[in-house]
Scaffold this motif. Sequence first.
Motif, PDB file in Angstrom:
ATOM      1  N   ASN A   8       0.808  -1.222   0.000  1.00  0.00           N
ATOM      2  CA  ASN A   8       0.000   0.000   0.000  1.00  0.00           C
ATOM      3  C   ASN A   8       0.840   1.270   0.000  1.00  0.00           C
ATOM      4  N   ARG A   9       2.080   1.154   0.502  1.00  0.00           N
ATOM      5  CA  ARG A   9       2.949   2.329   0.553  1.00  0.00           C
ATOM      6  C   ARG A   9       3.320   2.805  -0.848  1.00  0.00           C
ATOM      7  N   ILE A  10       3.340   1.879  -1.813  1.00  0.00           N
ATOM      8  CA  ILE A  10       3.718   2.252  -3.175  1.00  0.00           C
ATOM      9  C   ILE A  10       2.797   3.344  -3.707  1.00  0.00           C
ATOM     10  N   PHE A  11       1.532   3.274  -3.292  1.00  0.00           N
ATOM     11  CA  PHE A  11       0.528   4.173  -3.854  1.00  0.00           C
ATOM     12  C   PHE A  11       0.237   5.399  -2.975  1.00  0.00           C
ATOM     13  N   GLN A  12       0.863   5.477  -1.793  1.00  0.00           N
ATOM     14  CA  GLN A  12       0.556   6.585  -0.888  1.00  0.00           C
ATOM     15  C   GLN A  12       1.024   7.918  -1.470  1.00  0.00           C
ATOM     16  N   GLY A  13       0.118   8.891  -1.507  1.00  0.00           N
ATOM     17  CA  GLY A  13       0.456  10.235  -1.953  1.00  0.00           C
ATOM     18  C   GLY A  13       0.832  10.330  -3.417  1.00  0.00           C
ATOM     19  N   PHE A  14       0.415   9.339  -4.201  1.00  0.00           N
ATOM     20  CA  PHE A  14       0.825   9.291  -5.600  1.00  0.00           C
ATOM     21  C   PHE A  14      -0.170  10.042  -6.479  1.00  0.00           C
ATOM     22  N   LYS A  15       0.322  10.800  -7.433  1.00  0.00           N
ATOM     23  CA  LYS A  15      -0.508  11.505  -8.415  1.00  0.00           C
ATOM     24  C   LYS A  15      -0.410  10.760  -9.747  1.00  0.00           C
ATOM     25  N   TYR A  16      -1.565  10.390 -10.307  1.00  0.00           N
ATOM     26  CA  TYR A  16      -1.584   9.408 -11.378  1.00  0.00           C
ATOM     27  C   TYR A  16      -1.641  10.030 -12.777  1.00  0.00           C
ATOM     28  N   SER A  17      -0.737  10.933 -13.057  1.00  0.00           N
ATOM     29  CA  SER A  17      -0.629  11.469 -14.415  1.00  0.00           C
ATOM     30  C   SER A  17      -0.095  10.367 -15.330  1.00  0.00           C
ATOM     31  N   GLU A  18      -0.176  10.614 -16.638  1.00  0.00           N
ATOM     32  CA  GLU A  18       0.325   9.620 -17.596  1.00  0.00           C
ATOM     33  C   GLU A  18       1.804   9.336 -17.368  1.00  0.00           C
ATOM     34  N   VAL A  19       2.576  10.401 -17.158  1.00  0.00           N
ATOM     35  CA  VAL A  19       4.013  10.241 -16.923  1.00  0.00           C
ATOM     36  C   VAL A  19       4.251   9.450 -15.640  1.00  0.00           C
ATOM     37  N   ALA A  20       3.475   9.761 -14.599  1.00  0.00           N
ATOM     38  CA  ALA A  20       3.648   9.084 -13.317  1.00  0.00           C
ATOM     39  C   ALA A  20       3.291   7.601 -13.407  1.00  0.00           C
ATOM     40  N   ARG A  22       3.545   5.678 -16.085  1.00  0.00           N
ATOM     41  CA  ARG A  22       4.633   4.996 -16.790  1.00  0.00           C
ATOM     42  C   ARG A  22       5.844   4.817 -15.871  1.00  0.00           C
ATOM     43  N   ASP A  23       6.109   5.842 -15.096  1.00  0.00           N
ATOM     44  CA  ASP A  23       7.255   5.804 -14.189  1.00  0.00           C
ATOM     45  C   ASP A  23       7.088   4.710 -13.138  1.00  0.00           C
ATOM     46  N   LEU A  24       5.877   4.562 -12.595  1.00  0.00           N
ATOM     47  CA  LEU A  24       5.613   3.558 -11.572  1.00  0.00           C
ATOM     48  C   LEU A  24       5.765   2.148 -12.141  1.00  0.00           C
ATOM     49  N   VAL A  25       5.223   1.925 -13.336  1.00  0.00           N
ATOM     50  CA  VAL A  25       5.361   0.608 -13.968  1.00  0.00           C
ATOM     51  C   VAL A  25       6.828   0.302 -14.256  1.00  0.00           C
ATOM     52  N   GLU A  26       7.580   1.307 -14.719  1.00  0.00           N
ATOM     53  CA  GLU A  26       8.991   1.107 -15.012  1.00  0.00           C
ATOM     54  C   GLU A  26       9.777   0.748 -13.754  1.00  0.00           C
ATOM     55  N   LYS A  27       9.431   1.384 -12.634  1.00  0.00           N
ATOM     56  CA  LYS A  27      10.202   1.192 -11.403  1.00  0.00           C
ATOM     57  C   LYS A  27       9.805  -0.058 -10.623  1.00  0.00           C
ATOM     58  N   VAL A  28       8.648  -0.630 -10.937  1.00  0.00           N
ATOM     59  CA  VAL A  28       8.210  -1.835 -10.226  1.00  0.00           C
ATOM     60  C   VAL A  28       8.266  -3.054 -11.150  1.00  0.00           C
ATOM     61  N   LEU A  29       7.367  -3.134 -12.119  1.00  0.00           N
ATOM     62  CA  LEU A  29       7.286  -4.331 -12.957  1.00  0.00           C
ATOM     63  C   LEU A  29       8.402  -4.408 -13.994  1.00  0.00           C
ATOM     64  N   LYS A  30       8.913  -3.247 -14.428  1.00  0.00           N
ATOM     65  CA  LYS A  30       9.974  -3.256 -15.435  1.00  0.00           C
ATOM     66  C   LYS A  30      11.339  -2.935 -14.850  1.00  0.00           C
ATOM     67  N   HIS A  31      11.412  -2.905 -13.521  1.00  0.00           N
ATOM     68  CA  HIS A  31      12.698  -2.731 -12.856  1.00  0.00           C
ATOM     69  C   HIS A  31      13.612  -3.898 -13.274  1.00  0.00           C
ATOM     70  N   PRO A  32      14.897  -3.662 -13.499  1.00  0.00           N
ATOM     71  CA  PRO A  32      15.793  -4.744 -13.937  1.00  0.00           C
ATOM     72  C   PRO A  32      15.728  -5.991 -13.058  1.00  0.00           C
ATOM     73  N   THR A  33      15.569  -5.796 -11.743  1.00  0.00           N
ATOM     74  CA  THR A  33      15.462  -6.947 -10.837  1.00  0.00           C
ATOM     75  C   THR A  33      14.187  -7.732 -11.100  1.00  0.00           C
ATOM     76  N   SER A  34      13.066  -7.016 -11.318  1.00  0.00           N
ATOM     77  CA  SER A  34      11.787  -7.679 -11.581  1.00  0.00           C
ATOM     78  C   SER A  34      11.769  -8.383 -12.927  1.00  0.00           C
ATOM     79  N   VAL A  35      12.478  -7.821 -13.916  1.00  0.00           N
ATOM     80  CA  VAL A  35      12.530  -8.444 -15.236  1.00  0.00           C
ATOM     81  C   VAL A  35      13.377  -9.718 -15.189  1.00  0.00           C
TER      82      VAL A  35
END
Length: 307
Positions: A8-20, A22-35
Amino acid sequence: VLVGMQFNRIFQGFKYSEVAQRDLVEKVLKHPTSVRYPPSRSYRTHFLKTLIGKVEEDGEEVIEDIYGLYASLVATPHNDDRVCYKSYHLGNSEYVSLKESTQMISDGTTGLITWPAAHYFVDWCMENKHLFEGRHILELGSGSGLAGIAVCCGCSPASYCFTDCHEGVMQQLKENIAINTPPHVGRGLSIQVLQLDWSDVEDVLPLGSNMVDCIVATDVVYDTGIIDSLLATLVHLFRLYPHAMCYIASCVRKQETYNYFTAKLAEMLIVPEPQKPPQYRALSGGHDQNFALVRLTRDTSTTQLSV
């Protein structure tokens, strides 16, 4: 799964613009460790479903990439989800990635997943690194390997001996050590993996010429049926290595089981000394269980341990 980053902390205080988004997906699901070490399908599906709901609640448009990823995961057969990788954040720049079962019991054992006491122990170790620096450590019941790999990566021991007895656990443990140790092993660190059945401990130990001055174990006090064998092993180890430190981390699920453990310690003239809990719980902060971490020492008023 990025353990140590409470969901739940991942989403706390997050603003969901298009750029944001993409950035969240890149840093979680597309993070090099996750890939490289992908989380379970169920985790990725849950993450994306939650993200879609949060974006819609915020009145923003969900980007097409998120819908595409979600649709692809939903179409993935469930039988592909029997094993996954979990990446554990150690509270600094270090991550430990482990292959684990998605089932609590798999192949007749509970040793193919990481249990909560290992999370708690790693949090404590990261705040008490000096206790393990330069030590020759033997771990009982290493399981998937989180505790030992984290100590090897973050606490600079001289040597570490992982032990377990189940063939499937041993194989997965070796894989997890291979995944994590190459970039982290310091010069001179010796790592050993030993098959050790507590009922036959005297046939296996001592470890040749290897010295042991620290013994650790996590989540091994969960069943009264194995506690006697555990303690017989500890007694044998204390006889072999009388000056060794010993730390046991437990998740106290049933108080009567833990009481049985402490009563048996008293019978065997071993004294448990409670340790202060970690101040920062990077891995165990999401657990609401009761944890106990003790240092075991021999009663010095007697010259021989009870059998």
